[in-house]
Each structure stands twice: as C-alpha cells, then as structure tokens.
Design a protein around this motif. Structure first.
Motif, PDB file in Angstrom:
ATOM      1  N   THR A  18       0.729  -1.317   0.057  1.00 51.07           N
ATOM      2  CA  THR A  18       0.051  -0.087  -0.059  1.00 51.07           C
ATOM      3  C   THR A  18       0.948   1.374  -0.127  1.00 51.07           C
ATOM      4  O   THR A  18       2.123   1.273   0.210  1.00 51.07           O
ATOM      5  CB  THR A  18      -0.889   0.110   1.280  1.00 51.07           C
ATOM      6  OG1 THR A  18      -0.011  -0.010   2.423  1.00 51.07           O
ATOM      7  CG2 THR A  18      -1.615  -1.426   1.307  1.00 51.07           C
ATOM      8  N   VAL A  19       0.181   2.340  -0.356  1.00 57.18           N
ATOM      9  CA  VAL A  19       0.983   3.706  -0.354  1.00 57.18           C
ATOM     10  C   VAL A  19       1.454   4.086   1.025  1.00 57.18           C
ATOM     11  O   VAL A  19       2.472   4.596   1.282  1.00 57.18           O
ATOM     12  CB  VAL A  19       0.030   4.767  -0.980  1.00 57.18           C
ATOM     13  CG1 VAL A  19       0.656   6.153  -0.606  1.00 57.18           C
ATOM     14  CG2 VAL A  19      -0.460   4.549  -2.452  1.00 57.18           C
ATOM     15  N   LYS A  20       0.658   3.947   2.153  1.00 57.15           N
ATOM     16  CA  LYS A  20       0.955   3.974   3.399  1.00 57.15           C
ATOM     17  C   LYS A  20       2.102   3.269   3.711  1.00 57.15           C
ATOM     18  O   LYS A  20       2.960   3.967   4.372  1.00 57.15           O
ATOM     19  CB  LYS A  20      -0.132   3.926   4.239  1.00 57.15           C
ATOM     20  CG  LYS A  20       0.021   4.387   5.687  1.00 57.15           C
ATOM     21  CD  LYS A  20      -1.247   4.021   6.620  1.00 57.15           C
ATOM     22  CE  LYS A  20      -0.937   4.541   8.126  1.00 57.15           C
ATOM     23  NZ  LYS A  20      -2.156   4.178   8.919  1.00 57.15           N
ATOM     24  N   VAL A  62       3.226   8.329  -5.657  1.00 58.68           N
ATOM     25  CA  VAL A  62       2.123   7.910  -4.992  1.00 58.68           C
ATOM     26  C   VAL A  62       1.002   7.566  -6.319  1.00 58.68           C
ATOM     27  O   VAL A  62       0.350   6.715  -6.112  1.00 58.68           O
ATOM     28  CB  VAL A  62       1.748   8.827  -4.165  1.00 58.68           C
ATOM     29  CG1 VAL A  62       0.133   8.554  -3.603  1.00 58.68           C
ATOM     30  CG2 VAL A  62       2.473   8.848  -2.811  1.00 58.68           C
ATOM     31  N   ILE A  63       0.792   8.463  -7.179  1.00 57.02           N
ATOM     32  CA  ILE A  63       0.044   8.302  -8.270  1.00 57.02           C
ATOM     33  C   ILE A  63       0.054   7.192  -8.880  1.00 57.02           C
ATOM     34  O   ILE A  63      -0.763   6.439  -9.275  1.00 57.02           O
ATOM     35  CB  ILE A  63      -0.233   9.466  -9.151  1.00 57.02           C
ATOM     36  CG1 ILE A  63      -0.707  10.755  -8.254  1.00 57.02           C
ATOM     37  CG2 ILE A  63      -0.956   9.436 -10.414  1.00 57.02           C
ATOM     38  CD1 ILE A  63      -0.440  12.321  -9.229  1.00 57.02           C
ATOM     39  N   GLU A  64       1.553   6.969  -9.409  1.00 57.68           N
ATOM     40  CA  GLU A  64       1.757   5.996  -9.920  1.00 57.68           C
ATOM     41  C   GLU A  64       1.585   4.558  -9.122  1.00 57.68           C
ATOM     42  O   GLU A  64       0.975   3.600  -9.801  1.00 57.68           O
ATOM     43  CB  GLU A  64       3.298   5.861 -10.263  1.00 57.68           C
ATOM     44  CG  GLU A  64       3.950   4.793 -11.184  1.00 57.68           C
ATOM     45  CD  GLU A  64       5.374   4.687 -11.206  1.00 57.68           C
ATOM     46  OE1 GLU A  64       6.068   4.043 -12.021  1.00 57.68           O
ATOM     47  OE2 GLU A  64       6.113   5.767 -10.831  1.00 57.68           O
ATOM     48  N   LEU A  65       1.544   4.582  -7.755  1.00 50.92           N
ATOM     49  CA  LEU A  65       1.246   3.187  -7.069  1.00 50.92           C
ATOM     50  C   LEU A  65      -0.325   3.087  -7.112  1.00 50.92           C
ATOM     51  O   LEU A  65      -0.711   1.778  -7.116  1.00 50.92           O
ATOM     52  CB  LEU A  65       1.818   3.478  -5.778  1.00 50.92           C
ATOM     53  CG  LEU A  65       3.423   3.362  -5.727  1.00 50.92           C
ATOM     54  CD1 LEU A  65       3.699   3.725  -4.132  1.00 50.92           C
ATOM     55  CD2 LEU A  65       3.995   1.890  -5.799  1.00 50.92           C
ATOM     56  N   ARG A  66      -0.912   4.216  -7.173  1.00 52.95           N
ATOM     57  CA  ARG A  66      -2.525   4.125  -7.107  1.00 52.95           C
ATOM     58  C   ARG A  66      -2.974   3.491  -8.488  1.00 52.95           C
ATOM     59  O   ARG A  66      -3.909   2.588  -8.591  1.00 52.95           O
ATOM     60  CB  ARG A  66      -3.171   5.414  -6.829  1.00 52.95           C
ATOM     61  CG  ARG A  66      -2.881   5.982  -5.549  1.00 52.95           C
ATOM     62  CD  ARG A  66      -3.810   5.296  -4.600  1.00 52.95           C
ATOM     63  NE  ARG A  66      -3.739   6.148  -3.380  1.00 52.95           N
ATOM     64  CZ  ARG A  66      -4.168   5.337  -2.217  1.00 52.95           C
ATOM     65  NH1 ARG A  66      -5.034   4.516  -2.215  1.00 52.95           N
ATOM     66  NH2 ARG A  66      -4.319   6.211  -1.140  1.00 52.95           N
ATOM     67  N   LEU A  67      -2.230   4.119  -9.549  1.00 50.41           N
ATOM     68  CA  LEU A  67      -2.824   3.704 -10.902  1.00 50.41           C
ATOM     69  C   LEU A  67      -2.357   2.238 -11.458  1.00 50.41           C
ATOM     70  O   LEU A  67      -2.998   1.608 -12.139  1.00 50.41           O
ATOM     71  CB  LEU A  67      -2.319   4.567 -12.093  1.00 50.41           C
ATOM     72  CG  LEU A  67      -2.788   5.896 -12.028  1.00 50.41           C
ATOM     73  CD1 LEU A  67      -2.251   6.853 -12.922  1.00 50.41           C
ATOM     74  CD2 LEU A  67      -4.223   5.956 -12.159  1.00 50.41           C
ATOM     75  N   ARG A  93      -1.668  -0.435  -9.255  1.00 45.72           N
ATOM     76  CA  ARG A  93      -1.829  -1.205  -7.920  1.00 45.72           C
ATOM     77  C   ARG A  93      -1.868  -2.672  -8.463  1.00 45.72           C
ATOM     78  O   ARG A  93      -1.369  -3.976  -7.785  1.00 45.72           O
ATOM     79  CB  ARG A  93      -2.988  -1.016  -7.395  1.00 45.72           C
ATOM     80  CG  ARG A  93      -2.901   0.074  -6.289  1.00 45.72           C
ATOM     81  CD  ARG A  93      -3.991   0.179  -5.433  1.00 45.72           C
ATOM     82  NE  ARG A  93      -5.162   0.793  -6.319  1.00 45.72           N
ATOM     83  CZ  ARG A  93      -6.229   1.305  -5.916  1.00 45.72           C
ATOM     84  NH1 ARG A  93      -6.675   1.055  -4.574  1.00 45.72           N
ATOM     85  NH2 ARG A  93      -7.350   1.646  -6.607  1.00 45.72           N
TER      86      ARG A  93
END
Length: 259
Positions: free
Chosen positions: A2-4, A246-251, A253
C-alpha cells in the motif's frame, strides 16, 4: 504494498542521513569564524528563511518557478507522449523521426539557450520552451519503449475481437505501456524542476524565481540565502517526485513489480 506502507518503509528510514548531515553542518559552521561565514549555521539559515517569508520574497519566487515548470512540463510531456506514441505504433515514423530525435537529445540543453533567446527573447516564454524541450525527452523515450515492449500476442488477440486501431491503442497498448509512460513522466517532472533553476540563472529577467533568488544571494555573498534556496529546491523536487510516485502506485496497483 500500500501507499501508506511504502511511505513508512521508505521515507522514515531515509531521514537518518539528513539528520546526521544537519548535525555535521551545525558542528562545521561553529568550528571556526571563517567556516561560519562560508557555511552559515542551521539557526542562521532558519532565521533567513523566516525573513524571506516575512518580506514576501520566498513564496512569490517559488510560485513563479513552479508556474514555469507547470507550463513547460505539460507542454513538453504532451509533445513527448505524442511523438513516442507515433514512433511506437508506426515503424515508418520510427525510421523517419527516431534518428533525428536521438541526435537532437544528445545536444546539451544549455547549448539551445542562445538560439531560444534569439527566437523567443529573454523572458518567460524562453524559459518555458527550454523546460519543455528537456521534459519531452524522457516521456518520448519511455512511451516509445513501453509501446514497443507490448507482446505481439496482445495485439493479435485485440485483432481477433476487431477492436480497430484506436481500440487497440486505448485498450491494449496504452494500459500495457502505462508503467513505462509513468516512469517517463516522473523523470520528466524531475528534469523540468532542475531545468527551471538553470533557465532562470541563464535567462535573468525582471521577474525573479527561486533560481534568480539563489543567483542574487551568491552575487551578494549571502550564503544563507543560497542555502535556503537550495533546501527549498530540494524539498519541492522531492515532494513532486513522491507525489507522482504515489499516483503511480495508485494507478498500477495491479503491477506487483512496484510493490
């Protein structure tokens, strides 16, 4: 991941070295009067940053630089994405443009300054053009590489379903190449931020960005202003990079390689 968890596992341990560096900085600045003049103490730098904020110098300078980066980055990234997509999809366009593109990107960006100044004058437009030129390279290369790395089997399946050229690009090529494209965007934004400092230093105008503030501090022998500017540039660049990450990780996943 996860991002966190990614932030907690990467950023927090990364604070150890900066904190140690600040400790060395404090000790070195107090070691000798000459050292204090050449390397102002952290307390002096902090005081100068407060003064620059109070005098409404730091934030307007930073805002101007961020605006220039925004315009240059968006222009260059869009141009790079279009060029990279065109060369990735078409073998003919690759043969026509890739040799020229590879030749142009070998030229140091600073070498384009005289030509850009003659064409666009000494002003904000010239800075945006220089930033856009530098920003276009990573996006174009990564978009091209990403599209070319898509397995041929994906395209063959899309042809079976009769997606058409636009459908193949939107449903197959773009999603498969997205990790590479986002990496290019992150590199492009980082390059844009470093380029704005050079552009402001080389193309000094009435308006003053963070690069101009740094240059003026050096000319006045105000090492405290120079260090404040360097810290601000580093922090803002780091925040930009982490935001895109963070945006990269969200998109992405679904991409386990980023976890």
């Amino acid at each position: 991941m996860t991002v966190k968890r990614w932030i907690g596992g990467f950023i927090l341990p990364g604070l150890a070295v900066p904190l140690a560096l600040v400790g060395w900085w404090w000790g070195a600045s107090h070691a000798h009067p000459v050292a204090g003049a050449l390397l102002p103490s952290p307390a002096k730098v902090w005081q100068t940053s407060i003064e620059l904020l109070h005098d409404k110098v730091l934030l307007p300078s930073l805002g101007l630089s961020i605006a220039l980066v925004g315009y240059g980055f968006l222009t260059g990234a869009l141009a790079g994405f279009v060029l990279g997509t065109a060369m990735g999809i078409s073998k003919t366009l690759e043969r026509l443009y890739l040799p020229l593109f590879n030749g142009i990107r070998q030229v140091p960006l600073v070498a384009w300054v005289p030509l850009i100044v003659i064409w666009f004058g000494i002003g904000e437009i010239s800075k945006i053009v220089l930033i856009a030129l530098g920003a276009s390279y990573p996006v174009a290369l990564n978009t091209f590489a990403g599209i070319r790395s898509v397995p041929r089997d994906f395209v063959d399946v899309a042809n079976v379903f009769e997606y058409g050229r636009l459908g193949i690009w939107w449903r197959v090529l773009l999603p498969a190449a997205l990790p590479s494209i986002l990496t290019g965007i992150r590199l492009s934004l980082s390059k844009s931020w470093t380029m704005v400092i050079g552009a402001e230093a080389l193309m000094t105008t009435v308006s003053s960005g963070i690069g101009n503030l740094m240059l003026e501090g050096g000319e006045q022998g105000r090492m405290d202003i120079v260090i404040v500017s360097i810290i601000v540039v580093g922090v803002v660049g780091f925040v930009m990079n982490q935001a895109v990450r963070v945006i990269e990780l969200r998109l992405l996943r679904w991409n386990k390689g980023l976890a």
